[in-house]
Design an enzyme around this catalytic site. Structure first.
Site, PDB file in Angstrom:
ATOM      1  CG  HIS A  49      -0.496   0.493   2.636  1.00  0.00           C
ATOM      2  ND1 HIS A  49      -0.090  -0.352   3.286  1.00  0.00           N
ATOM      3  CD2 HIS A  49      -0.367   1.581   2.896  1.00  0.00           C
ATOM      4  CE1 HIS A  49       0.472   0.181   4.638  1.00  0.00           C
ATOM      5  NE2 HIS A  49       0.213   1.579   4.284  1.00  0.00           N
ATOM      6  CG  ASP A  77      -0.084  -3.866   2.788  1.00  0.00           C
ATOM      7  OD1 ASP A  77       0.440  -3.419   1.814  1.00  0.00           O
ATOM      8  OD2 ASP A  77      -0.340  -3.099   3.612  1.00  0.00           O
ATOM      9  CB  SER A 127       3.130   1.757   6.236  1.00  0.00           C
ATOM     10  OG  SER A 127       1.930   1.653   6.739  1.00  0.00           O
ATOM     11  N   GLY A 128       5.334  -0.592   5.987  1.00  0.00           N
ATOM     12  CA  GLY A 128       6.592  -1.165   5.286  1.00  0.00           C
ATOM     13  C   GLY A 128       7.640  -1.497   6.216  1.00  0.00           C
TER      14      GLY A 128
END
Ligand code: 4AZ
Length: 300
Positions: free
Chosen positions: A80, A129, A225-226
């Protein structure tokens, strides 16, 4: 001196194949923003990457997401993160970074050659994701740049497992990115609890896991995120257990951060690994260890 050379080979092999180690951190001296965290020590998480994008050619790059270095030319992150700009030319990976805006002498800024998004990634549910950024050139490891270990199978996780999250994300919901890399210790929250009616009510799939605290005092947030959810087990070697993915808000009670279970994607990752350097290095080590053995046993 062939004999000396021969004894050095296992050390070289060890260095080439190592992962998940933190050369600059004295583990025995460890106490523990992200939410509820604190500044990481310089070099504390040497696989932490800042993935940055530029809105248009010639414009500055901005931190978008975290990522984890899994070998010398591959960064694992969340799908995402690649919301609009899928072209690798508008991205860069910054490795060995501590202050988001002040790279130091060992920081490496790499171009990205390919971006691979999991073909079954779903925006609505955040299922699958995961994405891989392949670097245009392999990075050289140093004390500030190391790969994290990827587990083959899901390791047993309990409340006692020592796990951390890290990132330059916000320290409160809708806040700004942090300048210094933040870290926080998190608890792994059992699936049955996280999926309870008054928690995520069944939205956490078997490819995801919850981590943080029940009251929301420790959490990941926008910009994290990630990045990695990493745990160490018997020794001080860190494994990538989760990829920071989603959650409702940040730091809310009974709504902890949701992480993608990295072990579930091992075969997907392996099918996209083109680690020429590792292959060459292993060949290199084997050739030289054979040469060393011949020199030691047959010539001396
Ligand atoms: C995000 O937007 C995000 N509290 C990351 C983590 C969490 C929520 C949102 C978890 O990138």
């Amino acid at each position: 001196m062939p004999a000396v050379y021969y004894t050095e080979i296992p050390v070289q092999l060890f260095l080439f194949l190592e992962c998940g180690r933190r050369p600059l951190v004295d583990e025995t001296a460890e106490g523990s923003r992200i939410i509820g965290g604190h500044d990481a020590q310089l070099g504390a998480w040497p696989w932490q990457v800042s993935l940055q994008a530029q809105p248009a050619p010639g414009e500055p790059f901005y931190h978008i997401c975290g990522g984890s270095l899994i070998n010398s030319n591959l960064v694992l992150t969340a799908a995402h993160c690649i919301k609009v700009n899928m072209s690798p030319e508008s991205w860069r990976a910054v490795i060995g970074l501590h202050h988001l805006y002040k790279p130091h002498s060992r920081t490496v800024i790499q171009k990205v050659s390919t971006i691979t998004i999991h073909s079954d990634f779903e925006w609505g549910t955040f299922e699958n994701d995961v994405a891989l950024f392949q670097l245009a050139k392999s990075v050289k490891y140093n004390a500030y740049i190391q790969p994290i270990c990827l587990p083959d199978t899901s390791p047993p996780l309990s409340h006692e497992t020592s796990c951390y999250i890290s990132g330059w994300g916000s320290t409160y919901e809708n806040g700004k990115a942090e300048h210094i890399l933040q870290e926080a210790q998190v608890n792994i929250i059992p699936q049955q609890i996280c999926n309870k009616f008054d928690w995520y009510a069944g939205a956490v799939s078997l490819n995801m896991l919850c981590a943080g605290t029940a009251n929301g005092s420790v959490d990941s947030c926008q910009g994290d995120s990630g990045g990695p959810l990493m745990c160490s087990f018997l020794d001080d070697t860190y494994y990538l257990i989760g990829i920071t993915s989603s959650g409702v808000g940040c730091g809310r009670p009974q709504l902890p951060g949701i992480y993608i279970r990295a072990a579930n994607y091992r075969s997907w990752i392996d099918s996209h690994v083109f680690d020429k350097t590792t292959t060459v290095s292993i060949q290199f080590v084997l050739i030289f260890s054979t040469a060393g053995w011949v020199t030691f046993h047959l010539i001396l």
